[in-house]
Design a protein around this motif. Sequence first.
Motif, PDB file in Angstrom:
ATOM      1  N   ILE A   1      -9.360  -2.890  -4.943  1.00 50.89           N
ATOM      2  CA  ILE A   1      -9.318  -2.368  -3.624  1.00 50.89           C
ATOM      3  C   ILE A   1      -8.152  -3.082  -2.723  1.00 50.89           C
ATOM      4  O   ILE A   1      -8.009  -4.137  -2.809  1.00 50.89           O
ATOM      5  CB  ILE A   1     -10.540  -2.685  -2.861  1.00 50.89           C
TER       6      ILE A   1
ATOM      7  N   LEU B   1      -2.524   5.321  -5.724  1.00 51.90           N
ATOM      8  CA  LEU B   1      -3.788   5.302  -4.790  1.00 51.90           C
ATOM      9  C   LEU B   1      -4.738   6.278  -4.916  1.00 51.90           C
ATOM     10  O   LEU B   1      -4.546   7.338  -5.048  1.00 51.90           O
ATOM     11  CB  LEU B   1      -3.145   4.884  -3.433  1.00 51.90           C
ATOM     12  N   GLU B   2      -6.168   5.795  -4.856  1.00 53.90           N
ATOM     13  CA  GLU B   2      -7.056   6.958  -4.642  1.00 53.90           C
ATOM     14  C   GLU B   2      -8.027   6.315  -3.637  1.00 53.90           C
ATOM     15  O   GLU B   2      -8.211   5.016  -3.547  1.00 53.90           O
ATOM     16  CB  GLU B   2      -7.817   6.967  -5.835  1.00 53.90           C
ATOM     17  N   GLU B   3      -8.543   7.168  -2.857  1.00 57.63           N
ATOM     18  CA  GLU B   3      -9.605   6.872  -1.852  1.00 57.63           C
ATOM     19  C   GLU B   3     -10.958   6.688  -2.562  1.00 57.63           C
ATOM     20  O   GLU B   3     -11.276   7.540  -3.556  1.00 57.63           O
ATOM     21  CB  GLU B   3      -9.832   8.129  -0.898  1.00 57.63           C
ATOM     22  N   SER B   4     -11.578   5.823  -2.107  1.00 66.11           N
ATOM     23  CA  SER B   4     -12.832   5.751  -2.755  1.00 66.11           C
ATOM     24  C   SER B   4     -13.910   5.079  -1.716  1.00 66.11           C
ATOM     25  O   SER B   4     -13.653   4.099  -1.346  1.00 66.11           O
ATOM     26  CB  SER B   4     -12.849   4.768  -4.017  1.00 66.11           C
TER      27      SER B   4
ATOM     28  N   GLU C   1      -9.774  -0.657   7.293  1.00 66.87           N
ATOM     29  CA  GLU C   1      -8.248  -0.953   7.393  1.00 66.87           C
ATOM     30  C   GLU C   1      -7.590  -2.256   7.083  1.00 66.87           C
ATOM     31  O   GLU C   1      -6.580  -2.419   6.965  1.00 66.87           O
ATOM     32  CB  GLU C   1      -7.590  -0.665   8.817  1.00 66.87           C
TER      33      GLU C   1
ATOM     34  N   GLN D   1      -6.901  -1.740   0.162  1.00 61.04           N
ATOM     35  CA  GLN D   1      -7.129  -1.712   1.727  1.00 61.04           C
ATOM     36  C   GLN D   1      -8.559  -1.118   1.817  1.00 61.04           C
ATOM     37  O   GLN D   1      -9.000  -0.186   1.458  1.00 61.04           O
ATOM     38  CB  GLN D   1      -6.216  -0.649   2.371  1.00 61.04           C
TER      39      GLN D   1
ATOM     40  N   ARG E   1      -8.999   2.038   0.160  1.00 58.08           N
ATOM     41  CA  ARG E   1      -7.821   2.875  -0.621  1.00 58.08           C
ATOM     42  C   ARG E   1      -7.984   1.838  -1.880  1.00 58.08           C
ATOM     43  O   ARG E   1      -7.555   0.542  -1.748  1.00 58.08           O
ATOM     44  CB  ARG E   1      -6.490   2.752   0.008  1.00 58.08           C
ATOM     45  N   CYS E   2      -7.582   2.495  -3.047  1.00 63.37           N
ATOM     46  CA  CYS E   2      -7.934   1.594  -4.313  1.00 63.37           C
ATOM     47  C   CYS E   2      -6.858   2.180  -5.308  1.00 63.37           C
ATOM     48  O   CYS E   2      -6.540   3.160  -5.455  1.00 63.37           O
ATOM     49  CB  CYS E   2      -9.355   1.675  -5.107  1.00 63.37           C
TER      50      CYS E   2
ATOM     51  N   ASP F   1       1.270   4.055  -2.852  1.00 63.89           N
ATOM     52  CA  ASP F   1       0.892   5.421  -2.619  1.00 63.89           C
ATOM     53  C   ASP F   1       1.931   6.437  -2.896  1.00 63.89           C
ATOM     54  O   ASP F   1       1.763   7.388  -3.869  1.00 63.89           O
ATOM     55  CB  ASP F   1       0.483   5.599  -1.163  1.00 63.89           C
TER      56      ASP F   1
ATOM     57  N   VAL G   1       0.818  -1.149  -0.071  1.00 64.64           N
ATOM     58  CA  VAL G   1      -0.166  -0.197  -0.143  1.00 64.64           C
ATOM     59  C   VAL G   1       0.817   1.185  -0.096  1.00 64.64           C
ATOM     60  O   VAL G   1       0.589   2.276  -0.703  1.00 64.64           O
ATOM     61  CB  VAL G   1      -0.738   0.020   1.314  1.00 64.64           C
TER      62      VAL G   1
ATOM     63  N   ARG H   1     -12.038  -0.089   3.938  1.00 66.55           N
ATOM     64  CA  ARG H   1     -12.506   0.914   4.911  1.00 66.55           C
ATOM     65  C   ARG H   1     -12.395   0.664   6.362  1.00 66.55           C
ATOM     66  O   ARG H   1     -11.653   1.440   7.044  1.00 66.55           O
ATOM     67  CB  ARG H   1     -14.018   0.950   4.943  1.00 66.55           C
TER      68      ARG H   1
END
Length: 571
Positions: free
Chosen positions: A300, A275-278, A306, A302, A282-283, A270, A266, A304
Amino acid sequence: MGSTYEILAERLARSFERLAPGADPVLRASDRADFQANGVMALAKTLGRPPRDVAVEIVAMNDLDGVAVVEVAGPGFLNITLEPAFLAAQLGALVGDERLGLARAASPKTVVIDYSAPNVAKEMHIGHLRSTVIGDALARTERLAGNHVIARNHVGDWGTPFGMLIEYLLDLGEDRAIAELSIGDLNTFYQGARTAFDADEAFRDRSRARVVLLQGGDPETRRLWHLLVDQSVAYFSQVYAKLDVTLTPRDVVGESFYNDALEGVVADLDALGLLEESDGARCVFPPGFTNRDGERLPLIVQKRDEGFGYAATDLAAVRDRVGRLGANEMLYVVGAPQAQHFAMVFAVARSAGWLPDAVRCEHVAFGSILGPDRKMYKSRSGETVKLVDLLDEAIERADEALVERGTDLEDEARHELATQIARAAIKYADLSTERQRDYVFDLDRMLAFEGDTGPYLQYAHARLRSILRRAGDVELGAAAFTLDNAPSRALALGLLGWPDAVASMLEGAAPHRLCTYLFDLAQRLTAFYEACPVLSAEGAVRVERLALCELAARTLALGLDALGIAAPERM
Ligand code: ARG
């Protein structure tokens, strides 16, 4: 020495290259001659000339002199007939060669094959058959070709269900749990845990707390988890032994193995800006993957909460296999429904630089096993079928068939033979189906001694062995191959095709190609027997025919072995 096909292809390519660099002769086996070259049309088109003229010019180049006679046929095909002396020499070279002309890889590749992958504390059922059987055939054949195979049994040994499984183990008591697991009663155990989880709020709470302890590395929890894993792996090993599959406990490198690498995956994604938050997860959104509405699809890594998912583990596995194990090639023998998962994992790994272009990486997908109703194969009571039960039923039926055929084998020897026949039946039916296709599981058809089946090929081999036994001691190195009739010539050509059949199987990760080759060889044998009596022949003719039989027997045995199928001496 190259295979006969390779020698021809190479010589022919010389002629083609003179007219246009890179032109492909498209050399194929033929009904009209020994081989035919179909590449003249395309070449003529490039040159803007009439195909027949080009064909005539190629014949006049004489690049196949001493090897074969080339003739122009039809609008511009080349018919190729091997010179008898060349054919005899090629065949003669096989007599003393235990690999039957199959070259060993000049620079061996490291091939990682991910296969079988059952889940800890869950039964091995018919859904694991294809991955196990196809993966093992690929592993054996890669080894035979001289490559370095690293098998990876990516068992499901991690995740939230382990909280529930450990709590259930404690409720049962360790001794009882071990007793249940060690006899392979994994369904009962898993179902018991599931039932407790669904019925009891307090059990659910304990299970959740247990997951936290497991992830936190609590020593006692780890010990209990290890118990589950070890018992399951021991059970899987029994199933592999029963199936005659080469996987060992050393090949078990489960999902948990990658736990410590997941944070790094991860972090590195990053750092690479991938990496993007969705929705709090973390996707990575690899280019080119969209859903029906054209929206980008996330991989995906990681969640939600964690926690890391299946995809993160597979990314870590790619890094480990390429970086640490030095894989040149990676094959994932997993069902077709995971196609998108793997396509996305590979795409992300490539863009992160973890999967160089030079590494061949392939999802070796396969279809489903169906019941007679053409729906997913289930037992009569509607449950999934245990792999061992399936094999036991096949062994029992093979045994009955042997008794019916009036075998004179004693109980133990007969049971051993029945086991070999049953494995052959099940494995061959699976491997001989083009793997992307579904097939209907039909023990009667699979076990038949006639038709395109494993037992038929075993029988073809045993029949040859019986002829050779009855012939007694004959010096086959002295054989002179005249091949003066069509069936023996056809058999000879079949034998010379062995290295190409192996290459073609490996190139496409396609065991059915090797199956097709072996079945075709067995049919050539049938035609050969009809035209050429072996034991009643005399002198040099007898020696030649026995040598053909011996080569055929060894080719069948080696080919079956590459598929994971035994070739008994007698049946
Ligand atoms: N255990 C997984 C399942 O049952 C299969 C794992 C396949 N291999 C992999 N590297 N993802 O679906």
